[in-house]
Design a protein around this motif. Structure first.
Motif, PDB file in Angstrom:
ATOM      1  N   LEU A  52       9.374   9.029  -7.104  1.00 16.02           N
ATOM      2  CA  LEU A  52       9.697   8.098  -8.181  1.00 16.02           C
ATOM      3  C   LEU A  52      11.201   7.947  -8.384  1.00 16.02           C
ATOM      4  CD1 LEU A  52       6.982   8.907 -10.869  1.00 16.02           C
ATOM      5  CD2 LEU A  52       7.209   6.832  -9.513  1.00 16.02           C
ATOM      6  N   LEU A  53      11.955   9.061  -8.277  1.00 17.09           N
ATOM      7  CA  LEU A  53      13.397   8.978  -8.497  1.00 17.09           C
ATOM      8  C   LEU A  53      14.079   8.050  -7.494  1.00 17.09           C
ATOM      9  CD1 LEU A  53      14.479  12.625  -9.436  1.00 17.09           C
ATOM     10  CD2 LEU A  53      14.658  10.587 -10.844  1.00 17.09           C
ATOM     11  N   ARG A  54      13.507   7.936  -6.303  1.00 21.54           N
ATOM     12  CA  ARG A  54      14.104   7.074  -5.283  1.00 21.54           C
ATOM     13  C   ARG A  54      14.015   5.602  -5.687  1.00 21.54           C
ATOM     14  NH1 ARG A  54      10.937   8.150   0.010  1.00 21.54           N
ATOM     15  NH2 ARG A  54      12.241   6.395   0.656  1.00 21.54           N
ATOM     16  N   THR A  55      13.094   5.287  -6.556  1.00 18.57           N
ATOM     17  CA  THR A  55      12.841   3.887  -6.882  1.00 18.57           C
ATOM     18  C   THR A  55      13.336   3.476  -8.261  1.00 18.57           C
ATOM     19  OG1 THR A  55      10.691   4.364  -7.875  1.00 18.57           O
ATOM     20  CG2 THR A  55      10.746   4.050  -5.487  1.00 18.57           C
ATOM     21  N   GLN A  56      13.991   4.394  -8.983  1.00 15.16           N
ATOM     22  CA  GLN A  56      14.274   4.136 -10.395  1.00 15.16           C
ATOM     23  C   GLN A  56      15.135   2.894 -10.624  1.00 15.16           C
ATOM     24  OE1 GLN A  56      17.359   4.591 -12.074  1.00 15.16           O
ATOM     25  NE2 GLN A  56      18.512   5.363 -10.344  1.00 15.16           N
ATOM     26  N   LYS A  57      16.039   2.574  -9.729  1.00 13.77           N
ATOM     27  CA  LYS A  57      16.882   1.389  -9.943  1.00 13.77           C
ATOM     28  C   LYS A  57      16.068   0.103  -9.910  1.00 13.77           C
ATOM     29  CE  LYS A  57      21.309   3.201  -8.309  1.00 13.77           C
ATOM     30  NZ  LYS A  57      22.408   3.056  -7.328  1.00 13.77           N
ATOM     31  N   ILE A  89       5.407  -6.356  -8.057  1.00 11.39           N
ATOM     32  CA  ILE A  89       5.466  -5.510  -6.856  1.00 11.39           C
ATOM     33  C   ILE A  89       5.983  -4.118  -7.223  1.00 11.39           C
ATOM     34  CG2 ILE A  89       6.678  -5.181  -4.658  1.00 11.39           C
ATOM     35  CD1 ILE A  89       6.575  -8.321  -4.410  1.00 11.39           C
ATOM     36  N   GLY A  90       7.018  -4.080  -8.070  1.00  9.58           N
ATOM     37  CA  GLY A  90       7.567  -2.786  -8.492  1.00  9.58           C
ATOM     38  C   GLY A  90       6.539  -1.952  -9.236  1.00  9.58           C
ATOM     39  N   LYS A  91       5.821  -2.549 -10.174  1.00 11.57           N
ATOM     40  CA  LYS A  91       4.823  -1.808 -10.934  1.00 11.57           C
ATOM     41  C   LYS A  91       3.685  -1.336 -10.038  1.00 11.57           C
ATOM     42  CE  LYS A  91       4.180  -2.489 -15.236  1.00 11.57           C
ATOM     43  NZ  LYS A  91       3.853  -2.966 -16.604  1.00 11.57           N
ATOM     44  N   LYS A  92       3.298  -2.180  -9.095  1.00 13.93           N
ATOM     45  CA  LYS A  92       2.237  -1.797  -8.178  1.00 13.93           C
ATOM     46  C   LYS A  92       2.701  -0.658  -7.270  1.00 13.93           C
ATOM     47  CE  LYS A  92      -1.372  -4.197  -5.538  1.00 13.93           C
ATOM     48  NZ  LYS A  92      -1.769  -5.510  -4.957  1.00 13.93           N
ATOM     49  N   ALA A  93       3.978  -0.693  -6.897  1.00 12.02           N
ATOM     50  CA  ALA A  93       4.517   0.347  -6.017  1.00 12.02           C
ATOM     51  C   ALA A  93       4.518   1.709  -6.704  1.00 12.02           C
ATOM     52  CB  ALA A  93       5.930  -0.031  -5.574  1.00 12.02           C
ATOM     53  N   ILE A  94       5.005   1.756  -7.941  1.00 10.37           N
ATOM     54  CA  ILE A  94       5.118   3.068  -8.587  1.00 10.37           C
ATOM     55  C   ILE A  94       3.749   3.665  -8.889  1.00 10.37           C
ATOM     56  CG2 ILE A  94       7.383   2.577  -9.563  1.00 10.37           C
ATOM     57  CD1 ILE A  94       6.034   2.199 -12.253  1.00 10.37           C
ATOM     58  N   HIS A 106      11.823  -2.630  -1.883  1.00 13.16           N
ATOM     59  CA  HIS A 106      13.201  -2.955  -1.516  1.00 13.16           C
ATOM     60  C   HIS A 106      13.292  -4.375  -0.953  1.00 13.16           C
ATOM     61  CE1 HIS A 106      14.212   1.602  -1.046  1.00 13.16           C
ATOM     62  NE2 HIS A 106      14.281   1.191  -2.308  1.00 13.16           N
ATOM     63  N   ASP A 107      12.300  -4.748  -0.138  1.00 13.23           N
ATOM     64  CA  ASP A 107      12.285  -6.103   0.418  1.00 13.23           C
ATOM     65  C   ASP A 107      12.190  -7.148  -0.695  1.00 13.23           C
ATOM     66  OD1 ASP A 107      12.447  -5.074   2.945  1.00 13.23           O
ATOM     67  OD2 ASP A 107      10.307  -5.327   3.416  1.00 13.23           O
ATOM     68  N   SER A 108      11.382  -6.860  -1.697  1.00 12.94           N
ATOM     69  CA  SER A 108      11.214  -7.833  -2.790  1.00 12.94           C
ATOM     70  C   SER A 108      12.517  -8.031  -3.554  1.00 12.94           C
ATOM     71  CB  SER A 108      10.102  -7.377  -3.732  1.00 12.94           C
ATOM     72  OG  SER A 108      10.501  -6.243  -4.491  1.00 12.94           O
ATOM     73  N   CYS A 109      13.286  -6.963  -3.731  1.00 13.72           N
ATOM     74  CA  CYS A 109      14.580  -7.088  -4.421  1.00 13.72           C
ATOM     75  C   CYS A 109      15.549  -7.941  -3.606  1.00 13.72           C
ATOM     76  CB  CYS A 109      15.165  -5.705  -4.677  1.00 13.72           C
ATOM     77  SG  CYS A 109      14.247  -4.747  -5.896  1.00 13.72           S
ATOM     78  N   ASP A 110      15.516  -7.764  -2.294  1.00  9.99           N
ATOM     79  CA  ASP A 110      16.356  -8.603  -1.428  1.00  9.99           C
ATOM     80  C   ASP A 110      15.940 -10.066  -1.522  1.00  9.99           C
ATOM     81  OD1 ASP A 110      17.744  -6.382  -0.583  1.00  9.99           O
ATOM     82  OD2 ASP A 110      16.546  -6.096   1.239  1.00  9.99           O
ATOM     83  N   HIS A 111      14.639 -10.309  -1.561  1.00 16.01           N
ATOM     84  CA  HIS A 111      14.142 -11.683  -1.685  1.00 16.01           C
ATOM     85  C   HIS A 111      14.607 -12.313  -3.003  1.00 16.01           C
ATOM     86  CE1 HIS A 111      11.821 -10.914   1.846  1.00 16.01           C
ATOM     87  NE2 HIS A 111      11.014 -11.973   1.702  1.00 16.01           N
ATOM     88  N   LEU A 112      14.580 -11.526  -4.072  1.00 18.13           N
ATOM     89  CA  LEU A 112      15.010 -12.067  -5.361  1.00 18.13           C
ATOM     90  C   LEU A 112      16.486 -12.452  -5.320  1.00 18.13           C
ATOM     91  CD1 LEU A 112      14.480 -12.752  -8.313  1.00 18.13           C
ATOM     92  CD2 LEU A 112      14.964 -10.356  -8.886  1.00 18.13           C
ATOM     93  N   ASP A 113      17.302 -11.622  -4.692  1.00 16.01           N
ATOM     94  CA  ASP A 113      18.724 -11.969  -4.556  1.00 16.01           C
ATOM     95  C   ASP A 113      18.886 -13.309  -3.821  1.00 16.01           C
ATOM     96  OD1 ASP A 113      19.566  -9.710  -5.869  1.00 16.01           O
ATOM     97  OD2 ASP A 113      19.927  -8.551  -4.047  1.00 16.01           O
ATOM     98  N   LYS A 156       0.855  -1.181   0.000  1.00 13.59           N
ATOM     99  CA  LYS A 156       0.000   0.000   0.000  1.00 13.59           C
ATOM    100  C   LYS A 156       0.899   1.242   0.000  1.00 13.59           C
ATOM    101  CE  LYS A 156      -0.552  -0.639   4.996  1.00 13.59           C
ATOM    102  NZ  LYS A 156      -1.544  -0.877   6.076  1.00 13.59           N
ATOM    103  N   PRO A 157       0.354   2.435  -0.226  1.00 13.72           N
ATOM    104  CA  PRO A 157       1.210   3.626  -0.358  1.00 13.72           C
ATOM    105  C   PRO A 157       2.168   3.835   0.801  1.00 13.72           C
ATOM    106  CG  PRO A 157      -1.010   4.129  -1.079  1.00 13.72           C
ATOM    107  CD  PRO A 157      -1.061   2.733  -0.535  1.00 13.72           C
ATOM    108  N   ALA A 158       1.740   3.525   2.011  1.00 10.57           N
ATOM    109  CA  ALA A 158       2.597   3.787   3.175  1.00 10.57           C
ATOM    110  C   ALA A 158       3.828   2.901   3.202  1.00 10.57           C
ATOM    111  CB  ALA A 158       1.779   3.611   4.464  1.00 10.57           C
ATOM    112  N   ASN A 159       3.741   1.698   2.620  1.00 13.18           N
ATOM    113  CA  ASN A 159       4.888   0.777   2.678  1.00 13.18           C
ATOM    114  C   ASN A 159       5.450   0.433   1.299  1.00 13.18           C
ATOM    115  OD1 ASN A 159       3.171  -1.151   1.522  1.00 13.18           O
ATOM    116  ND2 ASN A 159       2.592  -2.025   3.503  1.00 13.18           N
ATOM    117  N   ALA A 160       5.034   1.166   0.274  1.00 16.64           N
ATOM    118  CA  ALA A 160       5.375   0.790  -1.103  1.00 16.64           C
ATOM    119  C   ALA A 160       6.878   0.718  -1.332  1.00 16.64           C
ATOM    120  CB  ALA A 160       4.734   1.767  -2.091  1.00 16.64           C
ATOM    121  N   VAL A 161       7.613   1.747  -0.909  1.00 17.98           N
ATOM    122  CA  VAL A 161       9.059   1.759  -1.140  1.00 17.98           C
ATOM    123  C   VAL A 161       9.727   0.638  -0.338  1.00 17.98           C
ATOM    124  CG1 VAL A 161      11.183   3.086  -0.863  1.00 17.98           C
ATOM    125  CG2 VAL A 161       9.105   4.221  -1.668  1.00 17.98           C
TER     126      VAL A 161
END
Length: 606
Positions: A425-430, A412-417, A379-386, A370-375
């Motif tokens: 948005l710039l914080r999440t570009q990577k 998750i990334g598309k839903k977040a943005i 980030h958590d999802s990227c860690d999980h993928l690693d 949800k918006p409050a935890n999107a970022v």
């Protein structure tokens, strides 16, 4: 609304109306409407749109600014301009430029035999021609022929050997002679990536000793009356005005010294090119720190001051400035073929009855974001993928688990943005960067980006009333990893829209591409120049004046000196000798190949 920096680079040439980028001229047509008309007529793939009114505007702006400065400072010299053909030699541009500049006596500059032939054929009567660059006897003879035809031509000398060839040719030919210019090698340098064009170690021009020698040779051979111009050039796209002012002061003093040596016919100073345009579309990186008015005022004032101090005649001013005249008239239009993240959709998830714990946790992140935890969740999802990738390498999860992890992270990334505000948005570009596959060749249409890092404004042609959410990297269709305009949060924070290109068209416009890009374009992967369309805009609408279609595959192979008849015969023979297909199928295949080889090589977005 994101206006993609039109207020920075657009020079009041474009506006956004009803979510579309439109020409700010005449009936103000939307570029996307022009493109859709051309698409309906069968012109697919990348297109170059040429707008005549933008050529006219730039020419008139230059003359207006200099003539205003001449009047304001009561300057006694005149103003003249020539267009350097090397910047863009395509007939759709050059023929219009000559026609539109006729009333101002706008001339042409040539740097080769082929360019001089174009100038001799198309230049307006009484408009000047200048010839720069290294010359042989043939090129010099062509210059004499141009003078004999009645052209106001000046051959600019790059070295003493060229002057000696002119002297020899003058003795061999008729009474009529071209004017002679001397290119001066200044100590002053320009600015930017083309600064090496100037300075004492530059490629072209005469140093002080050679200038004195040249004047001596002209006197000895009774040609001093032909010496009418000095020329210098300190670089293309000069970002700052100060280097030009310093160079002009140096050249102005050389001018008065040469006149004191008896060069009484010397009355012209050619500043060459360098007048910059603004390419940047982002506020953090403007490229030009002066206006056209300041440029003209400084040139007129400095030359007037030097001539007055030395009690010499104020020189006529010549400039070239091809980039300023040609860059903004052309727009490259290219369709987006694919968004790579759209390969990752919910329909492709193949979850098991019992999944690894990391996959279940990714599913929970996707479900509960949800918006409050999107970022945080992204980030958590990227860690999980690693972690999943590590377990895959160790053999603890299989390929289906890896696929599910990759899909969930993208979802998750598309839903977040979609939940984030623009400032976040710039914080999440990577994590959420999108790759747009665009139907063009960077090496053919934007070689200065690839070779020099030169930026060009990029924007979608429509949907401009909607917020773009995808941090965009642009991939061209060449088989080369350098064919990419990557997202850069600091220099190039380009955001585009999330569209389904299988259901709707999405076109990008690359602006200010009319200078150098077309003539420098490489045939990398044998992609050719896009189809060119010349457009005349008026108060009632717009008219497509001419279309030059992109070369076919057959044409470009012939350009590379292949014997296309031989290729035809080999293909036909190999198809006819094939034992894998029947005679009826062979005829179909030959017909298909005939169509393909007579079409261009760009991909078809049908």
């Amino acid at each position: 609304m994101n206006n993609y920096g039109i207020d920075i680079w657009g020079d009041d040439n474009f506006i956004i109306k009803d979510g579309k980028v439109c020409l700010k001229y005449g009936c103000e047509p939307a570029i996307i409407d022009i493109v859709n008309t051309l698409q309906d007529d069968g012109y697919k793939g990348p297109l170059i749109l040429r707008f005549k009114h933008l050529i006219k505007k730039q020419i008139e702006q230059i003359y207006k600014s200099f003539n205003k400065a001449i009047k304001e400072f009561e300057y006694e010299g005149s103003f003249n301009a020539v267009y350097p053909l090397k910047v863009n030699q395509y007939p759709g541009f050059v023929k219009n430029l000559v026609k539109l500049g006729k009333n101002l006596n706008y001339g042409l500059e040539a740097g080769s035999k082929a360019e001089l032939l174009l100038a001799m054929a198309y230049n307006n009567e009484n408009s000047p021609i200048t010839v720069n660059g290294f010359k042989d006897k043939e090129l010099i003879t062509m210059g004499f022929i141009a003078a004999e035809m009645g052209h106001k031509i000046t051959l600019t000398i790059e070295g003493i050997n060229e002057l000696e060839m002119i002297i020899k040719t003058a003795k061999e030919r008729f009474k009529v002679k071209p004017n002679i210019g001397l290119r001066v090698r200044l100590h002053s340098l320009g600015s930017g990536i083309w600064a090496k064009s100037g300075g004492i170690n530059s490629k072209f021009g005469l140093n002080s000793t050679e200038l004195i020698e040249a004047v001596g040779l002209l006197k000895e051979n009774d040609l001093l009356d032909c010496f009418t111009m000095i020329h210098f050039h300190i670089g293309s796209q000069i970002h700052e005005i100060h280097p030009l002012k310093k160079a002009l002061s140096e050249a102005g003093n050389i001018y008065v010294e040469l006149r004191k040596m008896g060069a009484n016919s010397l009355k012209n100073i050619n500043l060459g090119g360098g007048l910059a345009i603004e390419y940047s579309q982002f506020e953090k990186s403007p490229q030009r720190n002066y206006t056209l008015s300041e440029y003209a005022n400084d040139i007129v004032f400095i030359l007037k001051t030097i001539a007055g101090q030395k009690n010499e005649k104020e020189p006529n001013i010549y400039i070239e400035s091809g980039r300023f005249v040609s860059a903004n008239h052309a727009v490259l239009i290219a369709p987006v073929l694919e968004l790579f993240s759209q390969e990752y959709s919910e329909s492709k998830l193949k979850l098991k009855d019992k999944n690894p714990q990391l996959i279940d946790e990714l599913c929970d992140l996707y479900k509960n974001i949800k918006p409050a935890n999107a970022v945080e969740y992204m980030h958590d999802s990227c860690d999980h993928l690693d972690s999943v990738l590590t377990l895959f390498d160790l053999g603890y999860v299989d390929l289906q688990d890896r696929s599910n992890a990759e899909i969930l992270v993208h979802l998750i990334g598309k839903k977040a943005i979609s939940m984030l505000s623009a400032k976040h948005l710039l914080r999440t570009q990577k994590e959420v960067q999108e790759r747009y596959l665009v139907n063009f060749s960077m090496f053919q249409s934007l070689p200065d980006f690839w070779g020099l890092g030169q930026e060009f404004p990029i924007m979608p042609l429509d949907r401009l009333d909607k917020n773009p959410t995808q941090s965009a990297s642009i991939w061209d269709i060449t088989c080369d990893s350098d064919g990419e305009i990557s997202f850069d949060a600091n220099k190039r924070p380009l955001f585009l829209h999330d569209v389904d290109v299988e259901k709707e068209d999405y076109f990008l416009g690359f602006f200010l591409v009319g200078a150098y890009q077309e003539v420098l374009g490489m045939k990398h992967n044998l992609f050719t120049h896009p189809t060119q369309i010349c457009i005349d805009v008026n108060e009632k609408g717009y008219e497509i004046e001419s279309i030059i279609e992109s070369q076919s595959i057959r044409d470009i192979l012939e350009d590379l000196d292949y014997d296309v008849r031989e290729i035809d015969e080999i293909l036909k023979e190999r198809i006819e000798n094939s034992k894998l297909i029947d005679d009826r199928s062979k005829k179909q295949i030959l017909g298909e190949l005939f169509i393909f080889i007579h079409d261009n090589g760009y991909l078809k977005n049908i």
